[in-house]
Design a protein around this motif. Structure first.
Motif, mmCIF file in Angstrom:
data_model
loop_
_atom_site.group_PDB
_atom_site.id
_atom_site.type_symbol
_atom_site.label_atom_id
_atom_site.label_comp_id
_atom_site.label_asym_id
_atom_site.label_seq_id
_atom_site.Cartn_x
_atom_site.Cartn_y
_atom_site.Cartn_z
ATOM 1 N N LEU A 142 4.069 -0.607 -8.301
ATOM 2 C CA LEU A 142 4.214 -1.849 -7.546
ATOM 3 C C LEU A 142 4.848 -2.930 -8.416
ATOM 4 O O LEU A 142 5.736 -3.665 -7.972
ATOM 5 C CB LEU A 142 2.842 -2.304 -7.046
ATOM 6 C CG LEU A 142 2.788 -3.658 -6.341
ATOM 7 C CD1 LEU A 142 3.702 -3.685 -5.129
ATOM 8 C CD2 LEU A 142 1.350 -3.987 -5.938
ATOM 9 N N GLN A 192 -1.537 -6.377 -4.002
ATOM 10 C CA GLN A 192 -1.843 -4.955 -4.130
ATOM 11 C C GLN A 192 -3.053 -4.648 -3.255
ATOM 12 O O GLN A 192 -4.086 -5.313 -3.356
ATOM 13 C CB GLN A 192 -2.158 -4.595 -5.585
ATOM 14 C CG GLN A 192 -2.543 -3.130 -5.776
ATOM 15 C CD GLN A 192 -3.131 -2.863 -7.150
ATOM 16 O OE1 GLN A 192 -3.099 -3.715 -8.035
ATOM 17 N NE2 GLN A 192 -3.681 -1.668 -7.342
ATOM 18 N N TRP A 194 -6.395 -3.229 -2.165
ATOM 19 C CA TRP A 194 -7.526 -2.766 -2.978
ATOM 20 C C TRP A 194 -8.628 -2.257 -2.072
ATOM 21 O O TRP A 194 -8.795 -2.713 -0.948
ATOM 22 C CB TRP A 194 -8.021 -3.848 -3.941
ATOM 23 C CG TRP A 194 -8.452 -5.163 -3.345
ATOM 24 C CD1 TRP A 194 -8.217 -5.624 -2.089
ATOM 25 C CD2 TRP A 194 -9.176 -6.193 -4.015
ATOM 26 N NE1 TRP A 194 -8.745 -6.877 -1.930
ATOM 27 C CE2 TRP A 194 -9.340 -7.253 -3.094
ATOM 28 C CE3 TRP A 194 -9.704 -6.333 -5.294
ATOM 29 C CZ2 TRP A 194 -10.006 -8.429 -3.410
ATOM 30 C CZ3 TRP A 194 -10.366 -7.513 -5.610
ATOM 31 C CH2 TRP A 194 -10.511 -8.535 -4.690
ATOM 32 N N PRO A 216 -0.488 0.470 -9.567
ATOM 33 C CA PRO A 216 -0.066 -0.886 -9.927
ATOM 34 C C PRO A 216 1.228 -0.929 -10.736
ATOM 35 O O PRO A 216 2.023 -1.860 -10.580
ATOM 36 C CB PRO A 216 -1.255 -1.437 -10.726
ATOM 37 C CG PRO A 216 -2.076 -0.255 -11.098
ATOM 38 C CD PRO A 216 -1.838 0.784 -10.068
ATOM 39 N N GLU A 241 -2.136 -8.601 -8.298
ATOM 40 C CA GLU A 241 -2.716 -7.276 -8.510
ATOM 41 C C GLU A 241 -4.225 -7.330 -8.318
ATOM 42 O O GLU A 241 -4.866 -8.363 -8.544
ATOM 43 C CB GLU A 241 -2.373 -6.771 -9.909
ATOM 44 C CG GLU A 241 -0.887 -6.542 -10.124
ATOM 45 C CD GLU A 241 -0.596 -5.896 -11.469
ATOM 46 O OE1 GLU A 241 -1.365 -4.995 -11.873
ATOM 47 O OE2 GLU A 241 0.389 -6.292 -12.117
ATOM 48 N N ASN A 290 0.848 -1.187 0.000
ATOM 49 C CA ASN A 290 0.000 0.000 0.000
ATOM 50 C C ASN A 290 0.886 1.240 0.000
ATOM 51 O O ASN A 290 2.122 1.140 0.025
ATOM 52 C CB ASN A 290 -0.938 -0.023 1.205
ATOM 53 C CG ASN A 290 -0.191 -0.088 2.524
ATOM 54 O OD1 ASN A 290 0.334 0.912 2.997
ATOM 55 N ND2 ASN A 290 -0.118 -1.287 3.126
#
Length: 406
Positions: free
Chosen positions: A316, A295, A297, A313, A336, A268
């Protein structure tokens, strides 16, 4: 004699912080925004909500918000192909951003309605088997229910899964180690030939518990930072020593020689800069066989939480690519948010089965294993069998050559 009993839900419901406090309590708008709360997200509540929205729409047929709400609730409550078709018609020409998002989801569902479903199998199942949890994660997306099935009912569900042909089962929560019968469920599932993984906070992990869990294909433990501050940015707990407790769980696995640990890191905005250091910490433990970077969300988060924790994304992806280059022999998986849409076939602690999309509040009831057959649940058009096949393997690569040692 009742077969279920209610449990206190320890974590605060993650959407509550974003509720519109200006709407009238008990109104359609209020009932709609509260529909994912654990004691409300079930067919009876959604049927009642559907009736209320239908009446509002009858009084104002062109009201876009009512049309959007009705379309969403139709999809969320054991949707049939007819429900999907009606939802699509309700959203025809919508100008609402959330309506257009839902339309794209419906279009994808409609493309799958012609796919054969007879004879399909759900090989990997996630089970949020208890609500109890020592943490309150920011934007927690586990679909907590307000009821807890019994051990006998849990064994019955395991039997259904085994007969159906399910090969992999992830027991999660909450924290399954806080549910006393969990070891019996693990033993029952492994005896039925199902590979079992257990997703725990590690908060109550002991050497004795690890010994009883020796048959697991993997044990999942969280680590979201190399500092207590970064850890608390996502996983909240009244215990200020949470970060130290998580590291102690990893050291315990090292000490007893449990080498099928999978570490979960939720990437995050608050910990992305620490990802390299987290990798070094993770791979310093001989017990770790697999590292999965999720990831973060905001499917079940308030707008303020999304603004605080959302991560790009592409950024990341770049960070994980760099770490993989430095650790070419380690199993590093990036999950993701967009790739997890409709991926999960998840059983709640009540026996209800849900799946969820990647957008806000996209949680969909498919049935209940206490009353429905798996074959009936698999007829739901919202299911995406291709997505379900893309999930992260339950067993780490290094442990797939044979059964776990005991």
């Amino acid at each position: 004699m009742p077969t279920r009993h209610h449990l206190a839900i320890l974590p605060t419901h993650p959407l509550r912080a974003g509720y519109d406090r200006t709407v009238e309590p008990g109104s359609v708008a209020d009932r709609f925004q509260r529909r994912l709360e654990p004691d409300r997200f079930h067919p009876a509540y959604l049927r009642d909500l559907t009736s209320r929205i239908e009446r509002a729409l009858a009084a104002a047929p062109d009201d876009e918000l009512s049309r959007y709400r009705l379309a969403f609730v139709l999809l969320q409550n054991n949707a049939t192909a007819a429900d999907v078709d009606r939802a699509a018609r309700l959203l025809t020409g919508t100008s609402l951003p959330q309506g257009r998002r839902l339309t794209r989801l419906i279009d994808a569902i409609s493309l799958r309605t012609e796919q054969p479903r007879v004879g399909r199998r759900v090989t990997r199942v996630n089970w949020s088997i208890t609500n109890r949890c020592p943490m309150s994660c920011q934007g927690c997306y586990n679909p907590f229910a307000a009821e807890q099935i019994s051990l006998d009912q849990a064994k019955g569900i395991v039997d259904k899964l085994a007969e159906h042909g399910t090969t992999d089962l992830v027991l999660a929560g909450g924290d399954p180690l806080l549910w006393p019968p969990i070891h019996q469920v693990v033993d029952h599932a492994t005896a039925a030939g199902i590979r079992v993984a257990l997703d725990t906070t590690g908060y109550t992990l002991t050497a004795d518990k690890l010994a009883r869990l020796s048959a697991l294909s993997s044990l999942r433990l969280p680590l979201d930072g190399v500092t207590a501050e970064a850890q608390r940015a996502f996983r909240r707990s009244p215990d200020r020593n949470l970060h130290a407790a998580l590291l102690e769980s990893l050291r315990l696995c090292d000490q007893v020689g449990f080498t099928r640990v999978r570490v979960h890191t939720v990437a995050n905005a608050k910990n992305l800069h620490q990802l390299d250091a987290i990798a070094e910490e993770v791979f310093s433990h001989p017990s770790v066989a697999q590292w999965v970077v999720f990831q973060w969300w905001g499917r079940r988060a308030s707008p303020a939480t999304v603004r605080a924790l959302a991560v790009d994304p592409a950024e990341l992806r770049s960070a994980v690519r760099s770490i993989r280059q430095r650790h070419p022999d380690r199993e590093i998986i990036l999950a993701e948010a967009a790739e997890r849409e409709l991926l999960n076939w998840m059983i709640q602690s009540s026996g209800q089965v849900v799946t969820f999309g990647s957008g806000p509040e996209e949680e969909f009831i498919l049935g209940n294993l206490l009353t429905d057959s798996i074959e009936t649940i698999l007829t739901r058009p919202i299911l995406d069998f291709d997505a379900m096949a893309r999930g992260v393997p339950v067993t780490p690569r290094s442990a797939r050559s044979g059964p776990p040692s005991t």
